[in-house]
Design a protein around this motif. Structure first.
Motif, PDB file in Angstrom:
ATOM      1  N   GLU A  34       0.665  -1.440   0.417  1.00 35.78           N
ATOM      2  CA  GLU A  34       0.011   0.033  -0.193  1.00 35.78           C
ATOM      3  C   GLU A  34       0.334   1.167   0.508  1.00 35.78           C
ATOM      4  O   GLU A  34       2.148   0.847   0.366  1.00 35.78           O
ATOM      5  CB  GLU A  34      -1.171  -0.520   1.067  1.00 35.78           C
ATOM      6  CG  GLU A  34      -1.902  -1.459   1.630  1.00 35.78           C
ATOM      7  CD  GLU A  34      -2.732  -1.597   2.260  1.00 35.78           C
ATOM      8  OE1 GLU A  34      -2.968  -0.543   2.875  1.00 35.78           O
ATOM      9  OE2 GLU A  34      -3.297  -2.290   2.798  1.00 35.78           O
ATOM     10  N   LYS A  35       0.646   2.270  -0.295  1.00 30.89           N
ATOM     11  CA  LYS A  35       1.215   3.430  -0.930  1.00 30.89           C
ATOM     12  C   LYS A  35       1.442   3.579   1.015  1.00 30.89           C
ATOM     13  O   LYS A  35       0.139   4.391   1.474  1.00 30.89           O
ATOM     14  CB  LYS A  35       0.681   4.213  -1.167  1.00 30.89           C
ATOM     15  CG  LYS A  35       0.985   6.083  -1.676  1.00 30.89           C
ATOM     16  CD  LYS A  35       0.115   6.822  -2.625  1.00 30.89           C
ATOM     17  CE  LYS A  35       0.863   7.862  -3.164  1.00 30.89           C
ATOM     18  NZ  LYS A  35       0.486   8.665  -3.963  1.00 30.89           N
ATOM     19  N   GLY A  36       2.635   3.991   1.220  1.00 32.07           N
ATOM     20  CA  GLY A  36       2.507   5.375   2.068  1.00 32.07           C
ATOM     21  C   GLY A  36       3.147   3.716   3.776  1.00 32.07           C
ATOM     22  O   GLY A  36       3.962   4.499   4.694  1.00 32.07           O
ATOM     23  N   GLU A  37       3.174   2.091   2.790  1.00 28.78           N
ATOM     24  CA  GLU A  37       3.073   1.602   3.851  1.00 28.78           C
ATOM     25  C   GLU A  37       4.751   1.218   4.152  1.00 28.78           C
ATOM     26  O   GLU A  37       5.652   1.278   3.249  1.00 28.78           O
ATOM     27  CB  GLU A  37       2.824  -0.313   3.602  1.00 28.78           C
ATOM     28  CG  GLU A  37       2.629  -1.088   4.415  1.00 28.78           C
ATOM     29  CD  GLU A  37       1.972  -1.964   3.448  1.00 28.78           C
ATOM     30  OE1 GLU A  37       1.794  -3.763   4.730  1.00 28.78           O
ATOM     31  OE2 GLU A  37       2.062  -2.497   3.003  1.00 28.78           O
ATOM     32  N   LYS A  38       4.611   1.323   5.724  1.00 30.81           N
ATOM     33  CA  LYS A  38       6.562   1.181   5.406  1.00 30.81           C
ATOM     34  C   LYS A  38       6.664  -0.603   5.827  1.00 30.81           C
ATOM     35  O   LYS A  38       6.451  -1.511   5.668  1.00 30.81           O
ATOM     36  CB  LYS A  38       6.436   1.163   7.149  1.00 30.81           C
ATOM     37  CG  LYS A  38       5.495   2.492   7.718  1.00 30.81           C
ATOM     38  CD  LYS A  38       6.078   2.654   9.343  1.00 30.81           C
ATOM     39  CE  LYS A  38       6.161   4.392  10.019  1.00 30.81           C
ATOM     40  NZ  LYS A  38       6.643   4.554  11.130  1.00 30.81           N
ATOM     41  N   THR A  39       8.603  -0.150   4.798  1.00 31.36           N
ATOM     42  CA  THR A  39       8.916  -2.278   4.533  1.00 31.36           C
ATOM     43  C   THR A  39       8.522  -2.654   5.684  1.00 31.36           C
ATOM     44  O   THR A  39       8.725  -3.888   5.594  1.00 31.36           O
ATOM     45  CB  THR A  39      10.378  -1.419   3.951  1.00 31.36           C
ATOM     46  OG1 THR A  39      10.144  -0.717   3.563  1.00 31.36           O
ATOM     47  CG2 THR A  39      11.444  -2.604   4.186  1.00 31.36           C
ATOM     48  N   SER A  40       9.174  -2.044   7.119  1.00 29.59           N
ATOM     49  CA  SER A  40       8.266  -3.202   7.944  1.00 29.59           C
ATOM     50  C   SER A  40       7.583  -3.820   8.254  1.00 29.59           C
ATOM     51  O   SER A  40       7.158  -5.007   8.148  1.00 29.59           O
ATOM     52  CB  SER A  40       9.366  -2.568   9.373  1.00 29.59           C
ATOM     53  OG  SER A  40       8.077  -1.270   9.704  1.00 29.59           O
ATOM     54  N   SER A  41       6.213  -3.231   8.101  1.00 33.41           N
ATOM     55  CA  SER A  41       4.870  -4.150   7.807  1.00 33.41           C
ATOM     56  C   SER A  41       4.846  -4.449   6.761  1.00 33.41           C
ATOM     57  O   SER A  41       4.051  -6.029   6.948  1.00 33.41           O
ATOM     58  CB  SER A  41       4.257  -3.076   7.998  1.00 33.41           C
ATOM     59  OG  SER A  41       2.732  -2.956   7.211  1.00 33.41           O
ATOM     60  N   TRP A  42       5.500  -4.595   5.501  1.00 28.94           N
ATOM     61  CA  TRP A  42       5.078  -5.148   4.449  1.00 28.94           C
ATOM     62  C   TRP A  42       6.166  -5.792   4.163  1.00 28.94           C
ATOM     63  O   TRP A  42       5.608  -7.506   4.202  1.00 28.94           O
ATOM     64  CB  TRP A  42       5.354  -4.669   3.107  1.00 28.94           C
ATOM     65  CG  TRP A  42       6.037  -5.440   1.792  1.00 28.94           C
ATOM     66  CD1 TRP A  42       6.664  -4.771   1.369  1.00 28.94           C
ATOM     67  CD2 TRP A  42       4.462  -5.809   1.447  1.00 28.94           C
ATOM     68  NE1 TRP A  42       6.833  -6.103   0.172  1.00 28.94           N
ATOM     69  CE2 TRP A  42       5.255  -6.031  -0.073  1.00 28.94           C
ATOM     70  CE3 TRP A  42       3.591  -5.409   1.567  1.00 28.94           C
ATOM     71  CZ2 TRP A  42       4.938  -6.592  -0.931  1.00 28.94           C
ATOM     72  CZ3 TRP A  42       2.313  -6.098   0.236  1.00 28.94           C
ATOM     73  CH2 TRP A  42       3.199  -6.671  -0.482  1.00 28.94           C
ATOM     74  N   LYS A  43       7.216  -6.065   4.929  1.00 29.68           N
ATOM     75  CA  LYS A  43       8.090  -7.902   5.204  1.00 29.68           C
ATOM     76  C   LYS A  43       8.013  -8.232   5.825  1.00 29.68           C
ATOM     77  O   LYS A  43       7.675  -9.227   6.328  1.00 29.68           O
ATOM     78  CB  LYS A  43       9.188  -6.927   5.236  1.00 29.68           C
ATOM     79  CG  LYS A  43      10.900  -6.364   4.098  1.00 29.68           C
ATOM     80  CD  LYS A  43      10.451  -7.375   3.508  1.00 29.68           C
ATOM     81  CE  LYS A  43      11.486  -7.055   2.291  1.00 29.68           C
ATOM     82  NZ  LYS A  43      11.314  -8.178   0.816  1.00 29.68           N
ATOM     83  N   GLY A  44       6.479  -7.807   7.238  1.00 34.75           N
ATOM     84  CA  GLY A  44       6.044  -9.005   8.388  1.00 34.75           C
ATOM     85  C   GLY A  44       4.579  -9.490   7.085  1.00 34.75           C
ATOM     86  O   GLY A  44       5.325 -10.653   8.189  1.00 34.75           O
ATOM     87  N   TYR A  45       4.014  -8.679   6.590  1.00 40.13           N
ATOM     88  CA  TYR A  45       3.360  -8.679   5.607  1.00 40.13           C
ATOM     89  C   TYR A  45       3.872 -10.583   4.607  1.00 40.13           C
ATOM     90  O   TYR A  45       2.810 -11.316   4.760  1.00 40.13           O
ATOM     91  CB  TYR A  45       2.192  -8.279   4.983  1.00 40.13           C
ATOM     92  CG  TYR A  45       1.568  -8.860   3.597  1.00 40.13           C
ATOM     93  CD1 TYR A  45       0.330  -8.868   4.450  1.00 40.13           C
ATOM     94  CD2 TYR A  45       1.939  -8.837   2.816  1.00 40.13           C
ATOM     95  CE1 TYR A  45      -0.583  -9.913   3.139  1.00 40.13           C
ATOM     96  CE2 TYR A  45       1.034  -9.150   1.392  1.00 40.13           C
ATOM     97  CZ  TYR A  45      -0.534  -9.842   1.718  1.00 40.13           C
ATOM     98  OH  TYR A  45      -0.692 -10.536   0.920  1.00 40.13           O
ATOM     99  N   LEU A  46       4.650 -10.196   4.327  1.00 43.43           N
ATOM    100  CA  LEU A  46       5.303 -11.324   3.206  1.00 43.43           C
ATOM    101  C   LEU A  46       5.687 -12.920   4.470  1.00 43.43           C
ATOM    102  O   LEU A  46       5.923 -13.656   4.199  1.00 43.43           O
ATOM    103  CB  LEU A  46       5.925 -10.952   3.080  1.00 43.43           C
ATOM    104  CG  LEU A  46       5.806  -9.744   1.827  1.00 43.43           C
ATOM    105  CD1 LEU A  46       7.369  -9.437   1.195  1.00 43.43           C
ATOM    106  CD2 LEU A  46       5.106 -10.348   0.407  1.00 43.43           C
ATOM    107  N   GLN A  47       5.966 -12.559   5.450  1.00 46.62           N
ATOM    108  CA  GLN A  47       6.613 -13.453   6.585  1.00 46.62           C
ATOM    109  C   GLN A  47       5.521 -14.687   6.906  1.00 46.62           C
ATOM    110  O   GLN A  47       5.681 -15.595   6.586  1.00 46.62           O
ATOM    111  CB  GLN A  47       7.471 -12.503   7.797  1.00 46.62           C
ATOM    112  CG  GLN A  47       7.915 -13.823   8.758  1.00 46.62           C
ATOM    113  CD  GLN A  47       8.839 -13.447   9.905  1.00 46.62           C
ATOM    114  OE1 GLN A  47       9.112 -11.647   8.927  1.00 46.62           O
ATOM    115  NE2 GLN A  47       9.298 -13.415  11.072  1.00 46.62           N
ATOM    116  N   GLU A  48       4.278 -13.414   7.244  1.00 43.63           N
ATOM    117  CA  GLU A  48       3.022 -13.981   8.059  1.00 43.63           C
ATOM    118  C   GLU A  48       2.964 -14.774   6.583  1.00 43.63           C
ATOM    119  O   GLU A  48       2.294 -16.149   6.620  1.00 43.63           O
ATOM    120  CB  GLU A  48       2.938 -13.140   8.202  1.00 43.63           C
ATOM    121  CG  GLU A  48       2.574 -12.495   8.965  1.00 43.63           C
ATOM    122  CD  GLU A  48       1.102 -11.211   9.729  1.00 43.63           C
ATOM    123  OE1 GLU A  48      -0.054 -11.107   8.846  1.00 43.63           O
ATOM    124  OE2 GLU A  48       1.177 -10.662  10.998  1.00 43.63           O
TER     125      GLU A  48
END
Length: 166
Positions: free
Chosen positions: A103-117
Motif C-alpha cells: 500500500e502507498k505509504g506502507e512502511k517496509t517493516s510492515s510489508w516485510k512482516g506481511y510477507l513473513q506471515e
C-alpha cells in the motif's frame, strides 16, 4: 524436481524445497565462496527462480555497484553449476501467489512482516525470518509454475524441452 527460490541482496535468502518436501533455508551468504558452497550442494535436478531486481535511482553509487555485483554473482554461480533459472519480477511471483500489493505509504517493516506471515502460513512447520521470507515465497512460486509445466509435459506427452509458458 527440487525448487530453489533466491531473493538477492544482503538481506535476502536462499530456499531449496526438495522433491521429498524437506526444506533448506538460509540468509544470503556474505561471500562468493559461501554462495558457491551453498549452490554446489543443490541436487542436479534443481531449477531456480531468482527475483529480478535492479538498483533504485536513490541508491548510492557504491551500494548500487555492490548490489549489481552480488546479483551477477548469483547468476554466475547458478550457471557454473548448470542450474537452470528464471528471472521473475516481484510483482509476477506475488500476483501468482495471490499477494496484495504494497500500500502507498506502507512502511517496509510492515510489508516485510506481511510477507513473513504469508510464508509462515504456507510453511507452518518451518522457522521463517524476514531475511528468508521472500525466498520461501519465491521457492513456492517456482514449485507452482514448474509443477504446471511438468503436468503439461505429461498430458501432452511432449519429449525434450517444454514450451515456454504463455
Amino acid at each position: 524436481m527440487n525448487y530453489l527460490g533466491i531473493d538477492p541482496g544482503a538481506s535476502g535468502g536462499l530456499v531449496l524445497i526438495f522433491e521429498d518436501g524437506s526444506i533448506e533455508a538460509d540468509p544470503m551468504p556474505d561471500s562468493l565462496n559461501g554462495l558457491a558452497d551453498w549452490i554446489s550442494d543443490c541436487p542436479s535436478n534443481t531449477i531456480a527462480v531468482v527475483e529480478k531486481v535492479h538498483a533504485l535511482p536513490n541508491n548510492a553509487t557504491r551500494a548500487a555497484f555492490k548490489f549489481g555485483y552480488n546479483v551477477g554473482s548469483i547468476h554466475m554461480v547458478l550457471t557454473c553449476f548448470s542450474i537452470p533459472y528464471l528471472l521473475v519480477t516481484p510483482r509476477k511471483w506475488m500476483d501468482e501467489l495471490g499477494l496484495r500489493k504494497k500500500e502507498k505509504g506502507e512502511k517496509t517493516s510492515s510489508w516485510k512482516g506481511y510477507l513473513q506471515e504469508v510464508a509462515e502460513s504456507l510453511f507452518p512447520s518451518i522457522h521463517i525470518t524476514r531475511k528468508t521470507a521472500d525466498a520461501f515465497l519465491i521457492a513456492a512460486y517456482c514449485r507452482r509454475i514448474y509443477s504446471e509445466i511438468e503436468q503439461r509435459i505429461k498430458e501432452e506427452n511432449l519429449n525434450g524441452r517444454p514450451r515456454q509458458p504463455s
